[in-house]
Scaffold this motif. Structure first.
Motif, PDB file in Angstrom:
ATOM      1  N   VAL A  55      -7.194  77.400  30.450  1.00 14.94           N
ATOM      2  CA  VAL A  55      -8.187  76.774  31.325  1.00 14.94           C
ATOM      3  C   VAL A  55      -8.207  75.266  31.097  1.00 14.94           C
ATOM      4  N   ASP A  56      -8.200  74.844  29.845  1.00 17.08           N
ATOM      5  CA  ASP A  56      -8.200  73.409  29.535  1.00 17.08           C
ATOM      6  C   ASP A  56      -6.988  72.725  30.165  1.00 17.08           C
ATOM      7  N   TRP A  57      -5.811  73.342  30.038  1.00 23.00           N
ATOM      8  CA  TRP A  57      -4.595  72.781  30.621  1.00 23.00           C
ATOM      9  C   TRP A  57      -4.707  72.738  32.148  1.00 23.00           C
ATOM     10  N   LEU A  58      -5.201  73.817  32.745  1.00 15.02           N
ATOM     11  CA  LEU A  58      -5.338  73.857  34.197  1.00 15.02           C
ATOM     12  C   LEU A  58      -6.292  72.780  34.705  1.00 15.02           C
ATOM     13  N   LEU A  59      -7.343  72.499  33.955  1.00 12.30           N
ATOM     14  CA  LEU A  59      -8.270  71.440  34.360  1.00 12.30           C
ATOM     15  C   LEU A  59      -7.584  70.079  34.368  1.00 12.30           C
ATOM     16  N   ILE A  60      -6.679  69.851  33.420  1.00 19.60           N
ATOM     17  CA  ILE A  60      -5.888  68.621  33.421  1.00 19.60           C
ATOM     18  C   ILE A  60      -4.984  68.600  34.653  1.00 19.60           C
ATOM     19  N   CYS A  61      -4.333  69.716  34.923  1.00 16.02           N
ATOM     20  CA  CYS A  61      -3.451  69.812  36.091  1.00 16.02           C
ATOM     21  C   CYS A  61      -4.215  69.537  37.386  1.00 16.02           C
ATOM     22  N   VAL A  62      -5.411  70.085  37.492  1.00 15.26           N
ATOM     23  CA  VAL A  62      -6.232  69.877  38.689  1.00 15.26           C
ATOM     24  C   VAL A  62      -6.494  68.388  38.880  1.00 15.26           C
ATOM     25  N   ARG A  63      -6.872  67.696  37.830  1.00 12.33           N
ATOM     26  CA  ARG A  63      -7.159  66.256  37.929  1.00 12.33           C
ATOM     27  C   ARG A  63      -5.905  65.463  38.270  1.00 12.33           C
ATOM     28  N   LEU A  64      -4.785  65.826  37.676  1.00  7.30           N
ATOM     29  CA  LEU A  64      -3.543  65.120  37.975  1.00  7.30           C
ATOM     30  C   LEU A  64      -3.152  65.322  39.435  1.00  7.30           C
ATOM     31  N   ARG A  65      -3.277  66.544  39.941  1.00  5.41           N
ATOM     32  CA  ARG A  65      -2.953  66.809  41.350  1.00  5.41           C
ATOM     33  C   ARG A  65      -3.946  66.122  42.282  1.00  5.41           C
ATOM     34  N   GLU A  66      -5.241  66.194  41.946  1.00  2.00           N
ATOM     35  CA  GLU A  66      -6.262  65.546  42.782  1.00  2.00           C
ATOM     36  C   GLU A  66      -6.044  64.040  42.856  1.00  2.00           C
ATOM     37  N   SER A  67      -5.468  63.482  41.813  1.00  2.00           N
ATOM     38  CA  SER A  67      -5.223  62.041  41.790  1.00  2.00           C
ATOM     39  C   SER A  67      -3.878  61.689  42.415  1.00  2.00           C
ATOM     40  N   GLY A  68      -3.197  62.687  42.962  1.00  2.30           N
ATOM     41  CA  GLY A  68      -1.982  62.426  43.715  1.00  2.30           C
ATOM     42  C   GLY A  68      -0.678  62.559  42.960  1.00  2.30           C
ATOM     43  N   MET A  69      -0.711  63.117  41.748  1.00  5.16           N
ATOM     44  CA  MET A  69       0.551  63.290  41.034  1.00  5.16           C
ATOM     45  C   MET A  69       1.441  64.252  41.816  1.00  5.16           C
ATOM     46  N   GLN A  99      -0.476  56.600  36.379  1.00  3.40           N
ATOM     47  CA  GLN A  99      -1.655  55.741  36.250  1.00  3.40           C
ATOM     48  C   GLN A  99      -1.489  54.478  37.100  1.00  3.40           C
ATOM     49  N   GLN A 100      -0.311  53.911  37.115  1.00  4.48           N
ATOM     50  CA  GLN A 100      -0.065  52.719  37.929  1.00  4.48           C
ATOM     51  C   GLN A 100      -0.225  53.021  39.421  1.00  4.48           C
ATOM     52  N   ARG A 101       0.261  54.194  39.857  1.00  7.27           N
ATOM     53  CA  ARG A 101       0.085  54.593  41.258  1.00  7.27           C
ATOM     54  C   ARG A 101      -1.388  54.761  41.599  1.00  7.27           C
ATOM     55  N   VAL A 102      -2.139  55.383  40.686  1.00  4.20           N
ATOM     56  CA  VAL A 102      -3.568  55.594  40.924  1.00  4.20           C
ATOM     57  C   VAL A 102      -4.294  54.249  40.978  1.00  4.20           C
ATOM     58  N   GLU A 103      -3.955  53.336  40.081  1.00  2.00           N
ATOM     59  CA  GLU A 103      -4.578  52.005  40.094  1.00  2.00           C
ATOM     60  C   GLU A 103      -4.302  51.285  41.413  1.00  2.00           C
ATOM     61  N   ALA A 104      -3.081  51.403  41.921  1.00  2.00           N
ATOM     62  CA  ALA A 104      -2.745  50.784  43.207  1.00  2.00           C
ATOM     63  C   ALA A 104      -3.553  51.411  44.343  1.00  2.00           C
ATOM     64  N   GLN A 105      -3.727  52.729  44.298  1.00  2.74           N
ATOM     65  CA  GLN A 105      -4.532  53.417  45.315  1.00  2.74           C
ATOM     66  C   GLN A 105      -5.982  52.957  45.247  1.00  2.74           C
ATOM     67  N   ILE A 106      -6.501  52.807  44.040  1.00  5.60           N
ATOM     68  CA  ILE A 106      -7.881  52.358  43.874  1.00  5.60           C
ATOM     69  C   ILE A 106      -8.054  50.952  44.443  1.00  5.60           C
ATOM     70  N   GLN A 107      -7.099  50.069  44.166  1.00  5.54           N
ATOM     71  CA  GLN A 107      -7.180  48.703  44.700  1.00  5.54           C
ATOM     72  C   GLN A 107      -7.144  48.711  46.222  1.00  5.54           C
TER      73      GLN A 107
END
Length: 140
Positions: A55-69, A99-107
């Motif tokens: 479950v802990d691993w899946l929660l990380i996966c969910v966040r990574l996918r939600e952030s566009g990985m 992380q760099q891709r996410v930062e660019a999306q945030i900007q």
């Protein structure tokens, strides 16, 4: 007396779906695609049984996918984790690039938010003064 969950208590696919927000179908897909870091154990009857570590691993996966990985990057990351110590630099490289891709999306989103806030202000000001007529009127 209430049943208190321990770390070793196995969880059904439905319980994991509830805890992660993933559908049962998505959990099966994650398993099929090799996105889990360990094998999902099964009962004698073939029912999947997950651990809290799953479950802990899946929660990380969910966040990574939600952030566009991208799925390919998530698969690679899971593969590296499965292989254990010795590949941390490659894991870091994957996460740093994401992380760099996410930062660019945030900007980019912040720039969009700024334009929207400005436009909301323009409309609010004109409406408050009773001068909204003609704001971007294509018939004028």
């Amino acid at each position: 007396m209430a049943n208190v969950e321990t770390r070793a208590e196995p969880l059904s696919i439905g319980e994991v779906a509830e805890r992660t927000g993933l559908s049962v179908h998505a959990l099966r897909f994650y398993e099929r695609e090799g996105l889990l870091v360990g094998p999902v154990r099964r009962t004698a009857g073939g029912r999947r049984r997950y651990t809290t570590a799953d479950v802990d691993w899946l929660l990380i996966c969910v966040r990574l996918r939600e952030s566009g990985m991208p799925l390919a990057d998530l698969k690679r990351f899971a593969e590296l984790v499965r292989h254990g110590p010795g590949n941390e630099a490659e894991r870091l490289q994957l996460l740093d690039a994401h992380q760099q891709r996410v930062e660019a999306q945030i900007q980019a989103l912040e720039a969009c938010r700024s334009v929207i806030a400005w436009k909301v202000g323009v409309y609010a000001e004109h409406l408050a003064r009773g001068e909204a007529g003609g704001l971007w009127d294509p018939t004028v």
